[in-house]
Design a protein around this motif. Structure first.
Motif, PDB file in Angstrom:
ATOM      1  N   GLY A  29       0.778  -1.230   0.000  1.00  0.00           N
ATOM      2  CA  GLY A  29       0.000   0.000   0.000  1.00  0.00           C
ATOM      3  C   GLY A  29       0.811   1.283   0.000  1.00  0.00           C
ATOM      4  O   GLY A  29       0.279   2.348   0.281  1.00  0.00           O
ATOM      5  N   GLU A  30       2.098   1.201  -0.307  1.00  0.00           N
ATOM      6  CA  GLU A  30       2.916   2.415  -0.364  1.00  0.00           C
ATOM      7  C   GLU A  30       3.422   2.630  -1.785  1.00  0.00           C
ATOM      8  O   GLU A  30       3.362   1.724  -2.616  1.00  0.00           O
ATOM      9  CB  GLU A  30       4.079   2.339   0.620  1.00  0.00           C
ATOM     10  N   ALA A  31       3.912   3.827  -2.066  1.00  0.00           N
ATOM     11  CA  ALA A  31       4.401   4.181  -3.401  1.00  0.00           C
ATOM     12  C   ALA A  31       5.439   3.165  -3.880  1.00  0.00           C
ATOM     13  O   ALA A  31       6.222   2.639  -3.087  1.00  0.00           O
ATOM     14  CB  ALA A  31       5.005   5.573  -3.385  1.00  0.00           C
ATOM     15  N   GLN A  48       1.409  -4.900 -21.295  1.00  0.00           N
ATOM     16  CA  GLN A  48       0.055  -5.189 -20.814  1.00  0.00           C
ATOM     17  C   GLN A  48       0.060  -5.441 -19.309  1.00  0.00           C
ATOM     18  O   GLN A  48      -0.814  -4.953 -18.590  1.00  0.00           O
ATOM     19  CB  GLN A  48      -0.512  -6.391 -21.550  1.00  0.00           C
ATOM     20  N   LEU A  49       1.050  -6.184 -18.825  1.00  0.00           N
ATOM     21  CA  LEU A  49       1.159  -6.423 -17.389  1.00  0.00           C
ATOM     22  C   LEU A  49       1.365  -5.110 -16.644  1.00  0.00           C
ATOM     23  O   LEU A  49       0.714  -4.857 -15.621  1.00  0.00           O
ATOM     24  CB  LEU A  49       2.305  -7.386 -17.086  1.00  0.00           C
ATOM     25  N   LEU A  50       2.255  -4.268 -17.144  1.00  0.00           N
ATOM     26  CA  LEU A  50       2.502  -2.987 -16.481  1.00  0.00           C
ATOM     27  C   LEU A  50       1.267  -2.102 -16.497  1.00  0.00           C
ATOM     28  O   LEU A  50       0.972  -1.430 -15.508  1.00  0.00           O
ATOM     29  CB  LEU A  50       3.687  -2.272 -17.122  1.00  0.00           C
ATOM     30  N   LEU A  51       0.525  -2.099 -17.607  1.00  0.00           N
ATOM     31  CA  LEU A  51      -0.702  -1.309 -17.684  1.00  0.00           C
ATOM     32  C   LEU A  51      -1.713  -1.784 -16.645  1.00  0.00           C
ATOM     33  O   LEU A  51      -2.295  -0.973 -15.910  1.00  0.00           O
ATOM     34  CB  LEU A  51      -1.305  -1.394 -19.087  1.00  0.00           C
ATOM     35  N   ALA A  52      -1.905  -3.082 -16.543  1.00  0.00           N
ATOM     36  CA  ALA A  52      -2.837  -3.632 -15.549  1.00  0.00           C
ATOM     37  C   ALA A  52      -2.374  -3.280 -14.133  1.00  0.00           C
ATOM     38  O   ALA A  52      -3.189  -2.926 -13.271  1.00  0.00           O
ATOM     39  CB  ALA A  52      -2.959  -5.140 -15.717  1.00  0.00           C
ATOM     40  N   PHE A  53      -1.073  -3.362 -13.912  1.00  0.00           N
ATOM     41  CA  PHE A  53      -0.509  -3.037 -12.599  1.00  0.00           C
ATOM     42  C   PHE A  53      -0.740  -1.564 -12.255  1.00  0.00           C
ATOM     43  O   PHE A  53      -1.183  -1.238 -11.147  1.00  0.00           O
ATOM     44  CB  PHE A  53       0.984  -3.366 -12.586  1.00  0.00           C
ATOM     45  N   VAL A  54      -0.462  -0.681 -13.197  1.00  0.00           N
ATOM     46  CA  VAL A  54      -0.643   0.757 -12.952  1.00  0.00           C
ATOM     47  C   VAL A  54      -2.113   1.068 -12.700  1.00  0.00           C
ATOM     48  O   VAL A  54      -2.450   1.832 -11.788  1.00  0.00           O
ATOM     49  CB  VAL A  54      -0.074   1.590 -14.124  1.00  0.00           C
ATOM     50  N   ALA A  59      -6.362   2.438  -8.733  1.00  0.00           N
ATOM     51  CA  ALA A  59      -7.610   2.112  -8.039  1.00  0.00           C
ATOM     52  C   ALA A  59      -7.395   2.036  -6.529  1.00  0.00           C
ATOM     53  O   ALA A  59      -8.293   2.365  -5.758  1.00  0.00           O
ATOM     54  CB  ALA A  59      -8.174   0.793  -8.558  1.00  0.00           C
ATOM     55  N   ARG A  60      -6.195   1.629  -6.142  1.00  0.00           N
ATOM     56  CA  ARG A  60      -5.859   1.529  -4.710  1.00  0.00           C
ATOM     57  C   ARG A  60      -5.199   2.795  -4.174  1.00  0.00           C
ATOM     58  O   ARG A  60      -4.765   2.834  -3.031  1.00  0.00           O
ATOM     59  CB  ARG A  60      -4.920   0.347  -4.475  1.00  0.00           C
ATOM     60  N   GLN A  61      -5.101   3.795  -5.025  1.00  0.00           N
ATOM     61  CA  GLN A  61      -4.465   5.063  -4.677  1.00  0.00           C
ATOM     62  C   GLN A  61      -3.009   4.866  -4.254  1.00  0.00           C
ATOM     63  O   GLN A  61      -2.531   5.477  -3.300  1.00  0.00           O
ATOM     64  CB  GLN A  61      -5.267   5.810  -3.624  1.00  0.00           C
ATOM     65  N   VAL A  62      -2.307   4.009  -4.997  1.00  0.00           N
ATOM     66  CA  VAL A  62      -0.878   3.769  -4.775  1.00  0.00           C
ATOM     67  C   VAL A  62      -0.127   4.362  -5.961  1.00  0.00           C
ATOM     68  O   VAL A  62      -0.422   4.046  -7.114  1.00  0.00           O
ATOM     69  CB  VAL A  62      -0.576   2.253  -4.661  1.00  0.00           C
ATOM     70  N   GLU A  63       0.818   5.235  -5.674  1.00  0.00           N
ATOM     71  CA  GLU A  63       1.607   5.876  -6.724  1.00  0.00           C
ATOM     72  C   GLU A  63       2.645   4.909  -7.284  1.00  0.00           C
ATOM     73  O   GLU A  63       3.334   4.220  -6.539  1.00  0.00           O
ATOM     74  CB  GLU A  63       2.313   7.103  -6.156  1.00  0.00           C
ATOM     75  N   VAL A  64       2.745   4.855  -8.615  1.00  0.00           N
ATOM     76  CA  VAL A  64       3.733   4.028  -9.300  1.00  0.00           C
ATOM     77  C   VAL A  64       4.556   4.918 -10.221  1.00  0.00           C
ATOM     78  O   VAL A  64       4.008   5.747 -10.939  1.00  0.00           O
ATOM     79  CB  VAL A  64       3.069   2.916 -10.142  1.00  0.00           C
ATOM     80  N   THR A  65       5.873   4.720 -10.188  1.00  0.00           N
ATOM     81  CA  THR A  65       6.778   5.427 -11.085  1.00  0.00           C
ATOM     82  C   THR A  65       7.682   4.401 -11.753  1.00  0.00           C
ATOM     83  O   THR A  65       8.201   3.507 -11.082  1.00  0.00           O
ATOM     84  CB  THR A  65       7.648   6.434 -10.301  1.00  0.00           C
ATOM     85  N   ILE A  66       7.853   4.544 -13.065  1.00  0.00           N
ATOM     86  CA  ILE A  66       8.761   3.677 -13.808  1.00  0.00           C
ATOM     87  C   ILE A  66       9.945   4.531 -14.235  1.00  0.00           C
ATOM     88  O   ILE A  66       9.778   5.539 -14.924  1.00  0.00           O
ATOM     89  CB  ILE A  66       8.072   3.048 -15.035  1.00  0.00           C
ATOM     90  N   THR A  67      11.132   4.137 -13.806  1.00  0.00           N
ATOM     91  CA  THR A  67      12.344   4.889 -14.117  1.00  0.00           C
ATOM     92  C   THR A  67      13.336   4.000 -14.856  1.00  0.00           C
ATOM     93  O   THR A  67      13.248   2.782 -14.756  1.00  0.00           O
ATOM     94  CB  THR A  67      13.009   5.407 -12.827  1.00  0.00           C
ATOM     95  N   PRO A  68      14.281   4.540 -15.580  1.00  0.00           N
ATOM     96  CA  PRO A  68      14.474   5.957 -15.886  1.00  0.00           C
ATOM     97  C   PRO A  68      13.664   6.383 -17.103  1.00  0.00           C
ATOM     98  O   PRO A  68      13.276   5.550 -17.922  1.00  0.00           O
ATOM     99  CB  PRO A  68      15.970   6.049 -16.193  1.00  0.00           C
ATOM    100  N   GLU A  69      13.441   7.676 -17.210  1.00  0.00           N
ATOM    101  CA  GLU A  69      12.784   8.248 -18.389  1.00  0.00           C
ATOM    102  C   GLU A  69      13.591   7.864 -19.622  1.00  0.00           C
ATOM    103  O   GLU A  69      14.815   7.859 -19.594  1.00  0.00           O
ATOM    104  CB  GLU A  69      12.720   9.776 -18.256  1.00  0.00           C
TER     105      GLU A  69
END
Length: 92
Positions: A29-31, A48-54, A59-69
């Motif tokens: 439940g954390e970023a 597709q997996l990453l899209l479903a995960f994000v 929906a759970r109000q958990v921030e996700v960041t994929i690095t690096p740009e």
């Protein structure tokens, strides 16, 4: 904040292994930062997996960041036209 390293190949062969790890990270439940430094190959199943995960994280109000740009993961997301759907995860 939880940090996870993505595998060097993110494809149909690796998503079944990655899926439970991503779900476990959501349960905390954390970023979450997904580090894609070593990812060299990405296919549609990986994105597709990453899209479903994000989406589940949102929906759970958990921030996700994929690095690096600019990583192959970011490029694949944009190439598949999913940049807008995953903007919160790929924006720097």
């Amino acid at each position: 904040m939880k940090t996870m390293d993505l595998p060097d190949t993110l494809n149909i062969a690796t998503v079944t292994e990655l899926y439970p790890r991503l779900n476990a990270a959501l349960e905390v439940g954390e970023a979450i930062t997904l580090r894609a430094e070593v990812v060299g190959r990405v296919d549609a199943a990986g994105v597709q997996l990453l899209l479903a995960f994000v989406r589940e994280a949102q929906a759970r109000q958990v921030e996700v960041t994929i690095t690096p740009e600019g990583s192959p993961v970011h490029e694949a997301i944009r190439d598949l036209g999913l940049g807008e759907s995953m903007a919160s995860a790929i924006s720097s």
